[in-house]
Design an enzyme around this catalytic site. Structure first.
Site, PDB file in Angstrom:
ATOM      1  CB  CYS A 155       4.477  -0.163   1.965  1.00  0.00           C
ATOM      2  SG  CYS A 155       3.448  -1.395   2.763  1.00  0.00           S
TER       3      CYS A 155
ATOM      4  CG  ASP B 189      12.211  32.053 -30.232  1.00  0.00           C
ATOM      5  OD1 ASP B 189      12.528  33.245 -30.337  1.00  0.00           O
ATOM      6  OD2 ASP B 189      12.724  31.147 -30.905  1.00  0.00           O
TER       7      ASP B 189
ATOM      8  CB  CYS C 248      -0.927   0.010   1.215  1.00  0.00           C
ATOM      9  SG  CYS C 248      -0.037   0.107   2.787  1.00  0.00           S
TER      10      CYS C 248
ATOM     11  CG  ASP D 121      14.673  30.567 -27.503  1.00  0.00           C
ATOM     12  OD1 ASP D 121      14.555  31.801 -27.479  1.00  0.00           O
ATOM     13  OD2 ASP D 121      14.467  29.881 -28.520  1.00  0.00           O
TER      14      ASP D 121
ATOM     15  CG  ASP E 213      14.168  27.013 -31.893  1.00  0.00           C
ATOM     16  OD1 ASP E 213      14.099  28.189 -31.494  1.00  0.00           O
ATOM     17  OD2 ASP E 213      14.654  26.684 -32.986  1.00  0.00           O
TER      18      ASP E 213
END
Length: 721
Positions: A19, A408, A16, A620, A616
């Site tokens: 644990c 961007d 469970c 950036d 990208d």
């Protein structure tokens, strides 16, 4: 201690969420461990720090749990489910007669003894695991779900044995056996459902072929893909999957990259183009060189990202973990109070024991522990199928709160590479790059043939466009690149110049008739190149960064979701405003350096908004790191993808829109799961304590609660993006 490292291992014996919480806290308090995450749904622990692996192993085993080590073959969810099903069948076959004798009051000479024998067999055969685990937990002061089951079933069984020995009435063998049976059935369904929620990684890894055709000593040999070495030459026939990452060195074909990009249309590939393991060669025979193998392939990297995300914890899970960590102890206390309360109310012990057992059985924290991780597992798996790679679940959770998305321009809204966009012939009206009249085709043949040896991005863009039109090029003579201005070549005995207005001026070529057209192109932020044949200006070509086909629709959809779109770019004002207007973006800022983008994002954040950023390039990266949630376009630089929380495999911001939708739906599922898990326990405990629930019904209800949470999470598999 050594250097900081990440250790990921599989833990066995967890029954469970409490644990998992206990293991996580114990490891987290170990010297040299900076972070510990234990995921009950995946049975995985991720430990960050300098503590030796052997020390972590000892801690886990010291708590009574096991570890699947590298030399130990891992057991699949399917095998676990199969084992649980066998246990359930044995338990059910033995328990049904006990249930029938008790519930229908069937009496015969050895009916009580029959119940004893059958129930004892259930306890010490299919149900023995509960008691073994409970004993381990108690010995290590680590009480978990198995302790509750063992205490509940054991109490009903033990009480019944003592009563039978004394010759009394009121046996509860059916409660003990049916509790075990129903819990085993619940665990079978739970394991099977959890197996489905983890299918994404298995499906990803199944995409890689098992064999590869390698050229060794001039001979083509079929070898296991694990034997392929970097630098080896491979042959890929039509219809075959590409075994590893690499580059085409001979031939051309179309590659189905839908498993990476989600794009169904095959992509044309030729010499020099990159290909990726798991994608499908659809048409021609190609030869490639292996560049990335094993864990270094894009496919393996994607699977690792998905696995890491599924093993991480969303902040919303913290409350459930805190509750689960103390829940078992609270339940045992409530059971004791229930027993005492019923006795004080004047009931006999054999009457009071039933609601106490019902409390122990009904109050499983499994549903609470499964509420978040199962939804996260399915959500991140569904995202991976759509080409959205989520690095951690905190990002998945936070993404649904984004109310401002910063974009961007270059490589994000646009394709990020120059393309021919305009073609003006001196004797014609304005024509677009899609012109198909004879004169236009002649011009394209001239510029394509002359530029085919150019290494300049503009020259390469011209050649790429001409080839897209299906025009065959021919060789030219005396090709020469003129630094900073253009090229010169001899085409069919004619001298051809292609380049800037400066090149035309230096060669005394009059371009006055093309000036107006050239200015129109420049005003759109594009680059121009003039074409002159035998000292006579013929055409002006416009080259620019083209907006992605899906950008406008994606931005409109993001706006419709109530998210404001902002464009921050280092490009000039003319280009930025042109693109912004075309995309319907109101807030546009240009001429920004990387540090300026960070400042702009911080300013938005200071107004109380949650900011997402899509980029990208290396420039950036600072802005991606500053944003609350960052997205990297799949065509991004490696450093940009490393900095981003979410990678959009296909270079398309439409995937960001889909990520936002998926985040919102995943959070809705998690909230539903937590509501029902909390609500179930809040309502069930007093009902059981007041004696309105038979322990058998309680066992069935407890099993159903866990299965319902996992089933609700599985709805994300069908979520349409």
């Amino acid at each position: 201690m050594g250097k900081t490292k990440n250790l990921t291992l599989e833990i066995t014996g967890m029954s469970c969420a409490s644990c998992a919480k206990r293991i996580e806290d114990t490891i987290g308090n170990t010297n040299g461990v900076s972070e510990s995450i234990v995921n009950f749904a995946t049975r995985k622990a991720t430990v960050t720090g300098r503590a030796p692996a052997e020390e972590i192993y000892k801690i886990i085993e010291g708590l009574g749990y096991g570890i699947v080590k590298e030399e130990t073959p891992a057991v699949s969810e399917r095998e676990i489910a199969k084992s649980e099903w066998k246990k359930f069948l044995v338990s059910a076959i033995l328990s049904v007669p006990v249930f029938a004798i008790s519930m229908f009051m069937i009496h015969f000479r050895f009916s009580d003894l029959t119940q004893l024998v059958l129930t004892t067999t259930v306890i010490f055969w299919p149900g023995i695991g509960f008691f073994k685990n409970a004993l381990k937990q108690v010995m290590h002061w680590s009480i978990g779900m198995d302790s509750l089951i063992a205490l509940g079933a054991g109490t009903a069984y033990g009480f019944s044995v003592i009563t039978l020995i004394k010759g009394g009435s009121g046996l509860y063998f059916e409660s003990a056996s049916i509790i075990i049976t129903l819990i085993l059935l619940g665990r079978f369904f739970e394991t099977k459902a959890k197996g489905k929620s983890g299918e994404a990684i298995r499906k990803l890894m199944d995409l890689q072929p098992k064999m590869a055709r390698v050229i060794r000593d001039g001979t083509e040999k079929e070898v296991p893909v694990t034997d392929v070495q970097v630098g080896e030459r491979l042959a890929i026939r039509p219809g075959e999957k590409i075994p590893v990452d690499g580059a085409i060195i001979e031939g051309w074909t179309s590659i189905d990259e839908s498993m990476l990009t989600g794009e169904s249309m095959p992509i044309h590939k030729e010499e020099g183009d990159k290909v990726f393991g798991g994608t499908v060669n659809t048409t021609g025979l190609i030869y490639m060189t292996a560049e990335n193998i094993g864990a270094n392939t894009v496919l393996a990297h994607i699977a690792k990202l998905v696995e890491d995300a599924q093993g991480s914890k969303a902040p919303v899970q913290r409350l459930a973990d805190k509750v689960s960590g103390v829940f078992v102890q609270i339940v045992i206390l409530i059971a004791l109070l229930t027993l005492g309360g019923w006795i004080l109310a004047g009931y006999q012990f054999n009457e009071a024991i039933i609601p106490a057992v019902a409390v122990l059985v009904i109050a499983c924290p499994c549903a609470l522990g499964l509420a978040t991780p199962t939804a996260v597992m399915v959500g991140t798996g569904r995202a991976a199928e759509a080409g959205i790679l989520i690095k951690d679940t905190a990002s998945l959770e936070l993404a649904h709160k984004i109310n401002t998305l910063v974009l961007d321009k270059t490589g994000t809204i646009t394709e990020g590479k120059p393309r021919v966009t305009d073609l003006f012939n001196i004797n014609d009206e304005k024509e677009t790059a899609e012109t198909d009249n004879k004169n236009g085709l002649d011009i394209l043949h001239i510029i394509g043939s002359c530029e085919q040896h150019s290494e300049h991005p503009i020259g390469m863009a011209i050649v790429h466009y001409v080839r897209e039109q299906g025009i065959d090029l021919e060789e030219v003579k005396d090709f020469k690149a003129i630094a900073g201005m253009g090229i010169r070549a001899i085409y069919n005995e004619s001298t051809v110049l292609i380049g800037s207005d400066k090149l035309m001026t230096e060669n005394n070529i009059d371009v006055s008739e093309l000036k107006q057209k050239a200015m129109e192109i420049k005003d759109e932020g594009k680059t121009i190149a003039f074409l002159a044949v035998d000292n006579k200006a013929e055409s002006v070509i416009g080259i620019g960064d083209v907006v992605r086909e899906t950008s406008k629709d994606a931005i409109q959809e993001i706006n419709d979701m109530g998210v404001e779109v902002v464009m921050l770019t280092g490009d000039n004002e003319v280009v930025a405003e042109t693109v912004g207007k075309e995309m319907g973006i109101v807030s546009v800022k240009s001429n920004l350096r990387p540090a300026d983008k960070c400042d702009e994002i911080k300013e938005i954040q200071q107004s109380g908004k949650i900011v997402g950023m899509i980029g990208d390039g290396i420039n950036d990266v600072p802005a991606l790191a500053t944003a609350d949630v960052s997205f990297a376009i799949g065509t991004a630089t490696e450093i940009a993808m490393e900095a981003a929380n979410i990678t959009l495999v296909k270079g398309d911001i439409l995937r960001a829109c889909e990520a936002l939708k998926l985040s919102r739906q995943t959070m809705n599922i998690i909230k539903q799961n937590l509501f029902w898990a909390f609500g179930y326990n809040v309502l069930a405990l007093p009902v059981a304590a007041l004696g309105f629930l038979n322990p058998m019904i309680a066992a069935g209800a407890m099993a159903f609660s866990s299965v319902s949470v996992v089933t609700n999470s599985l709805r994300l598999r069908r979520f349409k993006l």
